[in-house]
Each structure stands twice: as structure tokens, then as C-alpha cells.
Design a protein around this motif. Structure first.
Motif, PDB file in Angstrom:
ATOM      1  N   LYS A   1       0.866  -1.177   0.000  1.00 35.63           N
ATOM      2  CA  LYS A   1       0.000   0.000   0.000  1.00 35.63           C
ATOM      3  C   LYS A   1       0.905   1.230   0.000  1.00 35.63           C
ATOM      4  CE  LYS A   1      -3.614   2.279   2.790  1.00 35.63           C
ATOM      5  NZ  LYS A   1      -2.835   3.430   3.302  1.00 35.63           N
ATOM      6  N   ILE A   2       0.627   2.163  -0.909  1.00 33.67           N
ATOM      7  CA  ILE A   2       1.446   3.363  -1.105  1.00 33.67           C
ATOM      8  C   ILE A   2       0.600   4.591  -0.812  1.00 33.67           C
ATOM      9  CG2 ILE A   2       2.906   4.632  -2.714  1.00 33.67           C
ATOM     10  CD1 ILE A   2       3.843   1.743  -2.216  1.00 33.67           C
ATOM     11  N   ASP A   3       1.088   5.471   0.058  1.00 32.46           N
ATOM     12  CA  ASP A   3       0.402   6.727   0.358  1.00 32.46           C
ATOM     13  C   ASP A   3       1.243   7.880  -0.170  1.00 32.46           C
ATOM     14  OD1 ASP A   3      -1.728   5.517   1.749  1.00 32.46           O
ATOM     15  OD2 ASP A   3      -0.497   5.379   3.549  1.00 32.46           O
ATOM     16  N   ILE A   4       0.587   8.830  -0.841  1.00 39.90           N
ATOM     17  CA  ILE A   4       1.276   9.961  -1.449  1.00 39.90           C
ATOM     18  C   ILE A   4       0.554  11.242  -1.052  1.00 39.90           C
ATOM     19  CG2 ILE A   4       2.048  11.009  -3.610  1.00 39.90           C
ATOM     20  CD1 ILE A   4       1.641   8.005  -4.729  1.00 39.90           C
ATOM     21  N   LYS A   5       1.306  12.166  -0.554  1.00 39.56           N
ATOM     22  CA  LYS A   5       0.758  13.451  -0.130  1.00 39.56           C
ATOM     23  C   LYS A   5       0.594  14.361  -1.349  1.00 39.56           C
ATOM     24  CE  LYS A   5       1.950  17.063   3.262  1.00 39.56           C
ATOM     25  NZ  LYS A   5       3.022  17.473   4.219  1.00 39.56           N
ATOM     26  N   THR A   6      -0.565  14.994  -1.484  1.00 42.81           N
ATOM     27  CA  THR A   6      -0.781  15.869  -2.636  1.00 42.81           C
ATOM     28  C   THR A   6       0.181  17.047  -2.629  1.00 42.81           C
ATOM     29  OG1 THR A   6      -3.122  15.244  -2.702  1.00 42.81           O
ATOM     30  CG2 THR A   6      -2.498  17.245  -3.868  1.00 42.81           C
ATOM     31  N   ILE A   7       0.424  17.644  -1.461  1.00 43.18           N
ATOM     32  CA  ILE A   7       1.387  18.747  -1.367  1.00 43.18           C
ATOM     33  C   ILE A   7       2.778  18.215  -1.702  1.00 43.18           C
ATOM     34  CG2 ILE A   7       2.504  20.407   0.173  1.00 43.18           C
ATOM     35  CD1 ILE A   7      -0.126  20.620   1.675  1.00 43.18           C
ATOM     36  N   GLY A   8       3.362  18.750  -2.759  1.00 45.14           N
ATOM     37  CA  GLY A   8       4.672  18.313  -3.193  1.00 45.14           C
ATOM     38  C   GLY A   8       4.685  16.962  -3.871  1.00 45.14           C
ATOM     39  N   ALA A   9       3.507  16.334  -4.023  1.00 46.02           N
ATOM     40  CA  ALA A   9       3.418  14.960  -4.564  1.00 46.02           C
ATOM     41  C   ALA A   9       4.423  14.061  -3.866  1.00 46.02           C
ATOM     42  CB  ALA A   9       3.633  14.966  -6.076  1.00 46.02           C
ATOM     43  N   GLU A  10       4.474  14.160  -2.542  1.00 40.27           N
ATOM     44  CA  GLU A  10       5.518  13.503  -1.757  1.00 40.27           C
ATOM     45  C   GLU A  10       5.095  12.108  -1.302  1.00 40.27           C
ATOM     46  OE1 GLU A  10       8.314  14.387   2.184  1.00 40.27           O
ATOM     47  OE2 GLU A  10       6.738  15.799   1.591  1.00 40.27           O
ATOM     48  N   LEU A  11       5.923  11.134  -1.600  1.00 41.57           N
ATOM     49  CA  LEU A  11       5.716   9.769  -1.129  1.00 41.57           C
ATOM     50  C   LEU A  11       5.797   9.747   0.396  1.00 41.57           C
ATOM     51  CD1 LEU A  11       5.548   6.680  -1.647  1.00 41.57           C
ATOM     52  CD2 LEU A  11       8.039   6.713  -1.904  1.00 41.57           C
ATOM     53  N   LYS A  12       4.743   9.226   1.031  1.00 41.85           N
ATOM     54  CA  LYS A  12       4.686   9.246   2.491  1.00 41.85           C
ATOM     55  C   LYS A  12       4.831   7.872   3.116  1.00 41.85           C
ATOM     56  CE  LYS A  12       4.170  12.343   4.613  1.00 41.85           C
ATOM     57  NZ  LYS A  12       5.204  13.266   5.136  1.00 41.85           N
ATOM     58  N   ALA A  13       4.352   6.828   2.452  1.00 44.34           N
ATOM     59  CA  ALA A  13       4.363   5.508   3.085  1.00 44.34           C
ATOM     60  C   ALA A  13       4.435   4.411   2.038  1.00 44.34           C
ATOM     61  CB  ALA A  13       3.127   5.313   3.950  1.00 44.34           C
ATOM     62  N   ILE A  14       5.230   3.386   2.349  1.00 44.13           N
ATOM     63  CA  ILE A  14       5.241   2.120   1.620  1.00 44.13           C
ATOM     64  C   ILE A  14       5.021   1.046   2.678  1.00 44.13           C
ATOM     65  CG2 ILE A  14       6.559   0.517   0.197  1.00 44.13           C
ATOM     66  CD1 ILE A  14       8.218   2.854  -0.791  1.00 44.13           C
ATOM     67  N   THR A  15       3.848   0.434   2.673  1.00 44.92           N
ATOM     68  CA  THR A  15       3.442  -0.440   3.769  1.00 44.92           C
ATOM     69  C   THR A  15       3.116  -1.838   3.245  1.00 44.92           C
ATOM     70  OG1 THR A  15       2.400   1.510   4.765  1.00 44.92           O
ATOM     71  CG2 THR A  15       1.918  -0.628   5.764  1.00 44.92           C
ATOM     72  N   SER A  16       3.630  -2.836   3.922  1.00 44.78           N
ATOM     73  CA  SER A  16       3.286  -4.208   3.583  1.00 44.78           C
ATOM     74  C   SER A  16       1.822  -4.475   3.915  1.00 44.78           C
ATOM     75  CB  SER A  16       4.177  -5.185   4.356  1.00 44.78           C
ATOM     76  OG  SER A  16       3.710  -6.508   4.216  1.00 44.78           O
ATOM     77  N   VAL A  17       1.071  -5.014   2.974  1.00 44.13           N
ATOM     78  CA  VAL A  17      -0.345  -5.294   3.186  1.00 44.13           C
ATOM     79  C   VAL A  17      -0.533  -6.404   4.209  1.00 44.13           C
ATOM     80  CG1 VAL A  17      -2.435  -6.189   2.075  1.00 44.13           C
ATOM     81  CG2 VAL A  17      -1.069  -4.425   0.941  1.00 44.13           C
ATOM     82  N   LYS A  18       0.299  -7.434   4.156  1.00 51.34           N
ATOM     83  CA  LYS A  18       0.085  -8.620   4.982  1.00 51.34           C
ATOM     84  C   LYS A  18       0.543  -8.464   6.424  1.00 51.34           C
ATOM     85  CE  LYS A  18       0.061 -11.871   1.129  1.00 51.34           C
ATOM     86  NZ  LYS A  18       0.696 -13.061   0.509  1.00 51.34           N
TER      87      LYS A  18
END
Length: 296
Positions: free
Chosen positions: A10-27
Motif C-alpha cells: 500500500k502506497i500513500d502519497i501526499k498531494t502537497i509536493g506529490a511527496e511519497l509518504k508511506a510504503i506499507t506491507s499489506v500482509k
């Protein structure tokens, strides 16, 4: 916050700055990105454009006029990026030149950044279009910060960075008073592949490499194995950085570099600058691959 997801990550991206915020294992919910604790360093993966690093007197010269510019440019922390497109596994953000930006960067451009998730790999693609009638001068790069150590029972010194090829490389030292590059170097790797991590490794700021033969670097636990790898074949420079004794490490693919102490500040003479002809497009991508052993 836009999210990408498959059955692995699961990847979370912040709209401000299009900044990558999280790379999380689903399991198992392992989080691989630095949590951007503002008490230490309040970012997780700034996007760098149209310049990388510091500039002499926070300014540059174009067409005999002086323009002010902050370190790493104006995309990071920028709230003007728009969501161009999104699916379950891909999202694109766009920033187009406007009258306010033109005051500090006198070029007409489109900056697009696209995140694509396939299996356990996240690819970050930069697309810069010159929509001007003159040459566009810019640099572009990434600044992702990864959690290190990954687990509570580990220490920073349990980790290392490993290049894919045997390297003989030096870091280019910064002037600690102004953040500009000097002509001084310090050996970091001699006929080897590994940089061992320790709290004071970055006491003189980032490690800056100009001459690597590798296009891939892996964050590893010394006994447990690989955590993740970053491939950066489109980028001729690499920075590695963290605040001293902080629990993260940044692996930074750059197409450009900070100003030198000796710069004349003219943008067309800046080291590593990209000169993109009118009505042309430039692309550069890097990818982050999470090791499969941590995803079950």
C-alpha cells in the motif's frame, strides 16, 4: 491523500509536493518509509525540481538577471500540484508554470511525476516538458527516506548499504558554512561494495557520488539480509544522507547537483544542469523494490 494498493503493498502519497509518504506491507503492516517526525526531519521523500541542493547566495543568474531560489527548488512543499490521473496502481501529479513561478524561474514548463506500483516495486517517473520557445534549464531528483532500523530490537549499526558493483569512489565534500560543493574529496569505498551505517556517518552532511558504476543500491541488515533496493540508472549522481544519529537513511538519485563554491551562478554553466530544447520532453525514473522476505 492518494493511495495505491495491490495485494502486496500500500502506497500513500501526499498531494502537497506529490511527496511519497508511506510504503506499507499489506500482509504484516511493516512500514518502510521514514515517518517524517518533525522533531527530527519533517519530510519523507521531497521531490527536487528545478534545482538540487543549495545555490550560492540562494540565487542564480539567467540572461544577466538574478533570480532567488531556495534549496532543492520549489516542488517540495508546493500546494499547486494537481492530480492529473489516478487508478488503483498508478497516480500522476502535474505542476505547470504560472505567473508567480515565472518570477523566480523564467521558463514555461510542465513538471509531471507518476507513481506506478507493480507487485513489490514502486517506480517514480519524472516527465519535464519544455513548452517555451527557448531552452529550459533544470535539474531533477528524488530524496526518499527509509526507516532504519526497521524494527525496535535493532540498531542503526546493524545496517549497511550495498552497491551492485565493486566501487572505488569518493564523496565530494561540502562547505559546511554555506552548503556548497568544494573540490575536496574523501574516500568512501575502496575496491568494495558496502557502506556501513553509523550515527556520525553524515556529520559532514550528505555523501555525494559522481562516479559510481552501479545503478542499484540495497539497504541491508548485516545478518538478516536485504530490506529494499533502489535502482537509479537514469540518474548520474547519488546522494546518501540522514541527520546524524537519526533513525532513517535517504537514498537520493539526482540529475544535477548543488552549486560549487566557485560557481559564477549562471544557470547554463551549472554542473549537471539539463538543457532541454524548446518543445522537447525529458524523462527519468527510479524504482524502489521491497524484498519479498519482508512481505509475508
Amino acid at each position: 491523500m492518494p493511495t495505491l494498493k495491490n495485494d502486496i503493498l500500500k502506497i500513500d502519497i501526499k498531494t502537497i509536493g506529490a511527496e511519497l509518504k508511506a510504503i506499507t506491507s499489506v500482509k504484516n503492516s511493516i512500514e518502510f518509509m521514514w515517518n517524517a517526525d518533525p522533531k527530527i526531519w519533517g519530510s519523507s521523500a521531497p521531490n527536487l525540481f528545478p534545482f538540487i541542493g543549495g545555490m550560492k547566495d540562494n540565487s542564480y543568474i539567467y540572461d544577466d538577471k538574478i533570480y532567488k531560489m531556495t534549496k532543492h527548488g520549489f516542488v517540495r512543499h508546493n500546494d499547486q500540484l494537481t492530480l492529473k490521473s489516478q487508478s488503483e496502481t498508478e497516480v500522476s501529479f502535474l505542476l505547470t508554470s504560472n505567473p508567480e513561478l515565472y518570477k523566480i524561474y523564467p521558463f514555461l514548463f510542465q513538471f509531471e511525476i507518476t507513481y506506478t506500483l507493480i507487485n513489490n516495486v514502486l517506480t517514480v517517473k519524472h516527465t519535464i516538458k519544455n513548452i517555451d520557445s527557448k531552452t529550459l534549464y533544470f535539474s531533477v531528483g528524488g530524496h526518499p527516506a527509509f526507516a532504519c532500523p526497521l524494527f525496535k530490537d535493532e540498531d542503526y549499526t546493524d545496517y549497511c548499504l550495498e552497491f551492485e558493483n565493486t566501487e572505488n569512489s569518493e564523496t565530494y565534500l561540502l562547505n559546511m558554512e554555506n552548503g556548497l560543493l568544494t573540490d575536496k574529496t574523501k574516500p568512501i569505498i575502496t575496491n568494495g561494495k558496502t557502506i556501513n551505517l553509523y550515527g556520525e556517518l553524515f556529520s559532514n552532511d550528505a555523501l555525494i557520488f559522481k562516479d559510481l558504476t552501479s545503478n542499484k543500491i540495497t539497504l541491508k541488515h548485516k545478518t538478516k539480509g536485504a530490506i529494499l533496493s533502489l535502482k537509479f540508472e537514469d540518474f548520474p549522481y547519488l546522494g546518501i544522507w540522514a541527520k546524524p544519529n537519526a533513525p532513517y537513511v535517504c537514498i537520493e538519485p539526482w540529475h544535477g547537483i548543488a552549486d560549487a563554491d566557485t560557481t559564477n551562478q549562471r544557470i547554463e554553466n551549472k554542473e549537471g544542469i539539463i538543457a532541454l530544447k524548446a518543445n522537447s520532453t525529458f524523462t527519468a525514473s527510479y524504482s524502489i523494490e521491497i524484498d519479498n522476505r519482508l512481505l509475508v
